[in-house]
Design an enzyme around this catalytic site. Structure first.
Site, short mmCIF file in Angstrom:
data_model
loop_
_atom_site.label_atom_id
_atom_site.label_comp_id
_atom_site.label_asym_id
_atom_site.label_seq_id
_atom_site.Cartn_x
_atom_site.Cartn_y
_atom_site.Cartn_z
N TYR A 65 0.20 -44.39 11.69
CA TYR A 65 1.52 -45.01 11.58
C TYR A 65 1.61 -46.29 12.39
O TYR A 65 2.36 -47.21 12.04
CB TYR A 65 2.62 -43.99 11.91
N HIS A 116 12.58 -41.24 2.79
CA HIS A 116 11.44 -40.68 3.53
C HIS A 116 11.38 -41.21 4.95
O HIS A 116 10.33 -41.23 5.58
CB HIS A 116 10.13 -41.02 2.77
N CYS A 145 9.01 -39.72 25.24
CA CYS A 145 10.38 -39.62 24.72
C CYS A 145 11.32 -40.19 25.79
O CYS A 145 11.26 -39.75 26.96
CB CYS A 145 10.72 -38.16 24.46
#
Ligand code: APR
Length: 247
Positions: A65, A116, A145
């Site tokens: 990605y 998506h 995170c």
């Protein structure tokens, strides 16, 4: 700018529903999935886009990605994206895409429904925090995170195979609200994931398909008009059809 949320008013003027896929961004240099040289030729879907095992393949997943974020950051909207932005100002439009790039937004489109997900989003599965990371790098084991600091439960905000796709309810709502005077336009998708052929058959009004070439999953009989041209070159013909039905 016409953008539609929720149900369309029954007595509203003729409206346009646009569903797009990877073919819309192909002329911007972003690889499609199933064409020759497509992304799924060089990568194992079950390793980089599988909701059941992504945490065991974290480095491969984020590497895949990251490469797609870099490609999206280098890409520019093409004439087809720009035409969609124009059409959105001319007619009330539901704009839904399977694409995870931001080229429609960068072409000036609003309220784009990303069925998506989006490349620039991230989700932490340790604390359920979603955030916009952007198109920059993500280093497994280092980047964390922002909410809980976890480094090994963060997933790209793209819908993986086997994962729920909440925005499919928006697609169904848009299909359900189509009336005989509304137009369904589909651009650049093989119909391998969404039931595009069924959509063409069930839409009550005029239907237009623009692909590079006939797709096995979408027989010509499913659409009133099939335009097999690169999306950027098909704009003039598609626009003439839209004007015939919507003006
Ligand atoms: N102009 C118009 N159409 C094009 C162009 C172009 N320049 N180039 C390719 N196409 C068409 C091809 O003819 C093909 O039908 O785009 C389609 C691309 O098909 P796929 O690669 O299967 O992409 P898509 O249909 O968007 O995939 C759907 O599959 O892997 C998942 O989540 C991923 O959203 C993706 C979904």
């Amino acid at each position: 700018m016409f953008t539609m949320k929720g149900e369309w008013a029954k007595d509203a003027p003729p409206q346009l529903m646009i569903l797009s896929g990877a073919g819309l961004s192909a002329e911007s240099g972003i690889r499609t999935f199933r064409d020759a040289g497509g992304l799924w030729e060089g990568h194992d879907i079950d390793t980089v886009c599988n909701f059941d095992n992504w945490r065991e393949n974290l480095t491969l997943v984020h590497g895949f990605y990251q490469a797609r974020r870099e490609a999206a950051a280098k890409a520019e909207p093409n004439p087809a994206h720009q035409a969609v932005a124009r059409w959105q100002t001319r007619w009330p439009t539901h704009l839904l895409t399977q694409n995870v790039d931001d080229l429609l937004e960068r072409a000036g489109c609003a309220d784009v429904c990303h069925l998506h997900g989006r490349l620039q989003d991230m989700r932490c599965f340790a604390c359920d925090h979603d955030w916009e990371h952007g198109l920059g790098p993500w280093t497994v084991g280092e980047d964390a995170c922002p909410n809980c600091g976890n480094t090994d439960a963060v997933k790209p905000g793209v819908v993986f195979f086997g994962e729920m796709a909440p925005e499919y309810r928006t697609l169904q709502r848009a299909m359900d609200s189509l009336r005989p005077r509304d137009v369904l336009l589909v651009i650049g998708t093989s119909g391998q994931v969404l039931p595009v052929a069924r959509m063409g058959l069930e839409a009550p009004g005029p239907t237009i398909l623009n692909n590079l070439e006939p797709a096995d999953a979408i027989p010509d009989r499913c659409f009133d008009h099939c335009v097999y041209r690169p999306a950027g070159e098909a704009v003039t013909k598609v626009e003439a059809l839209l004007e015939r039905y919507l003006d």
